[in-house]
Write an enzyme that holds these catalytic residues in place. Sequence first.
Site: not given
Length: 611
Positions: A2, A27, A73, A99-100, A484, A488, A491, A507, A606
């Site tokens: 947020c 955010r 968010w 925010n939280g 990585e 990428k 997402e 395996h 983010k």
Amino acid sequence: MCGIVAYIGHREACPIILKGLRRLEYRGYDSAGVALLTGELTVYKKKGKVQDLENFIGGRNTHAHIGMGHTRWATHGEPNDSNAHPHYSTSERIAIIHNGIIENYAALKTHLQKQGHVFHSDTDTEVFVNLIEEIQTQNSCTLEEAVRLALHEVIGAYAIVVLSRDEPNQLIAARKGSPLVIGVGQDEFFLASDATPIIEYTNEVVYVNDYEIAVIRDNKLEIRTREDVKQTPYIQKLELELESIEKGGYEHFMLKEIFEQPRSILDSMRGRLELEAGHLNMGGVRAYEQKFVNAQRIIIVACGTSWHAGLVAEYLLEDLARIPVEVEYASEFRYRNPVITERDIVIAISQSGETADTLAAIEMAKSKGATIFGICNVVGSSIARATDAGAYTHAGPEIGVASTKAFTAQVTVLTLLAMIVGHKRGTLSETKLRELMVELSNIPAKVEQALTLDAEIQVIAEEFKDVTNFLYLGRGYNFPVALEGALKLKEISYIHAEGYPAAEMKHGPIALIDENMPVVVIATKDSSYEKVVSNIQEVKARKGRIIAVVTEGDDVIPAMAEFVIEVPATSEVLMPLVSVVPLQLLSYHIAVLRGCNVDQPRNLAKSVTVE
Ligand code: M6R
């Protein structure tokens, strides 16, 4: 998670707040809203992006010099209009943005319902604002006092801003665990989750600390602790350029940030790698050099891409400094009962410096006496302030949700750290150190060269844009790069992708390979090159479609792969800084071709400031 923004001063508040929300949209982008003191306490809010809110507001009364806004968010309650912030109290006299997470919201809600408060959303935030109202009514006190008392009752994390219709010339804000910065202008103040909405108006800022309450009234800023002890606001100068938070002609922030890497890597070495003088210099390490030299063990805690940078650091620190390293997901580490001693060094890596799990892991390791070293990008962030020492990555603001330049800057700083410690411990010879310093100073140019592959990579993206699965393989230093690359792609394009150590494939994952499976193999010339060539043969024998990232001039792999991406040669130790670049570009182009929102992928934000 947020973004919050607020304004009090002589200008029209609403345009400033909306512009600030657009800057903070990275955010969270599930819904957005504003509250304005227009004579009334007016709230406009809407599910969706800031643009949806702007369309909704169009033509309505927004004339106000005080106001606040929020981009969400979702945590408690699905993304919809009623769960959007700001939230009114039951009487609609008070409004809040938050925010939280308030952990004890359920118990507080039950209590407040019994007192007659009515709720219109599923959020913890609506409980917070009703708690403030209830306390104010019961105690017949000011809003400031009610906020202070309410903060003693909530458990969890918050950055809040509160407005009241009855005390219309003030903004009240508070924080614990979620970031809050105040911009100090000429007869005006700005509040925000980070400095990006503030920078075009002022470069003087005050970072609010945990358990502090900021009251802006009569053109004055006053900060007090939750215990009502007056603090002296510490005004700092921001070193942030406006163009660094704008797209600068690129279609997306992610693309801009990928292309910024030659510069951001250079910035992360600036003043630290002194080639001519032949020495390395990291201010944050100096006082702790002996601790590093004597460390029995280093534990790295991080999440997501920062965790991948941590994996590269494991190879670096064990290779160059011969210190045992453990790399931990912060979210797992904090809930185990790990063995940590005062002789351990914990390195916390975080772009945002606000990731809740990483912060909590730091607090836990601190309580057991470990030394905490932070590697953060955002200056003044919570993690930067919670650590004993550290180094900033100086990559500049990263706005695209998919982390790119932050990763290469983290790896650069961790490389410098491993070189310094290795040299001090005598495990990295003077000659090898010199060689690595020269090679590291050449990395920005090599990344520049890797970026010229963009057009070739677009062709590959076109070929694979409609597949449903991808495998990424790498060994040694290129194994974290495989992870990585897969992250990428997942997402931003929503294609399922897995990263694996190339040799581990046999395996299990090899069962997935058929003529439809693209397999990206990072197969640069290094100590496991021959082995990776064998792994490529194994994929080819099962008809997998190979996209190989190889060292320029490789004349073996091109005969086996459907697509070859040639990157410049460098030392094995530094290869992740180069080999990751084509993977960033590949995921970017696939996502664009699939019509995905690259900078704001679904369900993500983010910085993850909730556990
Ligand atoms: O700000 P941090 O580096 O602590 O963030 C950690 C992860 O949330 C972050 O790297 C995330 O995985 C990115 N979206 C990856 O691109």
